[in-house]
Design an enzyme around this catalytic site. Structure first.
Site, PDB file in Angstrom:
ATOM      1  N   ARG A  78     -17.446  -4.533  30.686  1.00 41.72           N
ATOM      2  CA  ARG A  78     -17.308  -3.085  30.737  1.00 41.72           C
ATOM      3  C   ARG A  78     -16.107  -2.616  29.915  1.00 41.72           C
ATOM      4  NH1 ARG A  78     -17.220  -2.080  37.055  1.00 41.72           N
ATOM      5  NH2 ARG A  78     -17.206   0.134  36.422  1.00 41.72           N
ATOM      6  N   ILE A 127     -19.604 -10.582  40.795  1.00 37.73           N
ATOM      7  CA  ILE A 127     -20.057  -9.527  39.901  1.00 37.73           C
ATOM      8  C   ILE A 127     -19.841  -8.208  40.632  1.00 37.73           C
ATOM      9  CG2 ILE A 127     -21.665 -10.869  38.502  1.00 37.73           C
ATOM     10  CD1 ILE A 127     -23.926 -10.025  40.241  1.00 37.73           C
ATOM     11  N   ASP A 128     -19.614  -7.145  39.878  1.00 42.58           N
ATOM     12  CA  ASP A 128     -19.263  -5.861  40.473  1.00 42.58           C
ATOM     13  C   ASP A 128     -20.377  -5.307  41.356  1.00 42.58           C
ATOM     14  OD1 ASP A 128     -16.883  -5.965  39.044  1.00 42.58           O
ATOM     15  OD2 ASP A 128     -17.712  -4.856  37.340  1.00 42.58           O
ATOM     16  N   LYS A 129     -19.996  -4.410  42.222  1.00 42.81           N
ATOM     17  CA  LYS A 129     -20.946  -3.797  43.167  1.00 42.81           C
ATOM     18  C   LYS A 129     -22.197  -3.275  42.470  1.00 42.81           C
ATOM     19  CE  LYS A 129     -21.477   0.266  46.126  1.00 42.81           C
ATOM     20  NZ  LYS A 129     -20.856   1.537  46.579  1.00 42.81           N
TER      21      LYS A 129
END
Length: 303
Positions: free
Chosen positions: A237, A136-138
């Site tokens: 996103r 999962i993204d930062k």
């Protein structure tokens, strides 16, 4: 040495090999040239040149040597452990933490913390990504599963590929909806204008499906639940931006004028998979972080 394999589909055929591999790995053509020069890239089991033109169903195999100059070290970083056994560990990743080391982020990552906490992690993805099956993204918070051995890693990877590992997210997006739920079925690929971004495109893309349910509409925003059917980079996103509802706080795909947050308001709140050893269905749910809860509270108060 890590090995990556992919098959050329209708969106990737009739393309130079070096370009196809660069897009797949998300690296520069120079990096791909180095791999080709060192005989680390194969087409249908045979060496090929950068100028080779891809054909439908070509099987591309890439050997990625470990970066000998970068040592990933254990770091005593606190982990929010939701579940752990001898095969796997489920983590609630905080917002702002990078999952694995990469250029610019060689310390302070989830992997650095895991190496301190765990004696063993699966080695399928190499020394920079031990145990990491999905990311999962930062600035996205929430649940992800990490595998301690190769057997568990292969089992969870198969479930992800077969869409039997279910991942659910919640997010706050711009603009209320006129309908309660929907499905976004739009292919995602690397942006030709900005390599750091993904976009809905028919070129060099992969199928992507996101199901969403509107939990609550606000005056200018909406609280939405998303279910991933596929797992493309930045999928939620990109898809929410595509339908005109970018995620609030998203610096890459959102509006400049947005809620004051440290990155996108996106949280992986539910994870389901079959345990690789017991074959038991495992379901995990986690609450929202403080920032997310505070924003929701403020939106409620503004109504």
């Amino acid at each position: 040495m890590e090995e990556r394999t992919f098959k050329i589909d209708e969106n990737q055929e009739h393309q130079r090999l070096d370009k196809a591999v660069a897009l797949f790995l998300d690296v520069s053509r120079k990096r791909v040239k180095d791999l080709l020069d060192d005989n680390h890239i194969f087409v249908n089991g045979k060496s090929a040149k950068a100028s080779y033109t891809t054909v439908l169903n070509d099987r591309i195999t890439i050997e990625i040597p470990e970066d000998e100059n970068t040592e990933v070290l254990p770091e005593n970083i606190p982990l929010d452990i939701v579940y752990e056994d001898s095969d796997l560990i489920v983590i609630n990743k905080p917002k702002g933490m990078v999952v694995h080391p990469a250029p610019g982020h060689y310390s302070g990552t989830l992997v650095n913390a895991l190496l301190y906490h765990c004696k063993d992690l699966s080695g399928i993805n190499g020394v920079n990504r031990p145990g990491i099956v999905h990311r999962i993204d930062k600035d996205t918070s929430g649940l992800l599963v990490v595998c301690k051995n190769d057997k568990a890693h292969k089992a969870i990877s198969e479930q992800l590929a077969n869409k039997t590992c279910h991942r659910q997210y919640v997010c706050i997006v711009h603009h209320p909806f006129s309908h309660e739920y929907g499905t976004i079925h739009a292919p995602i690929g690397r942006s030709e204008k900005d390599r750091k971004k993904m976009e809905v495109t028919s070129k060099n893309s992969k199928d992507a499906i996101t199901h969403f349910t509107v939990l609550k509409n606000f005056r200018e925003y909406a609280y939405v639940q998303c279910q991933l059917e596929t797992g493309r980079t930045h999928q939620i996103r990109v898809h929410m931006q595509y339908i005109g509802h970018p995620i609030a706080g998203d610096p890459t795909y959102g509006y400049r004028k947005t809620l004051e947050t440290n990155g996108q308001l996106l949280h992986a709140n539910k994870l389901e998979f079959i345990h690789p050893t017991s074959n038991e269905k495992m379901t995990f749910e986690i609450g929202l972080g403080k920032e997310f809860e505070q924003v929701l509270k403020e939106l409620e108060e503004m109504e």
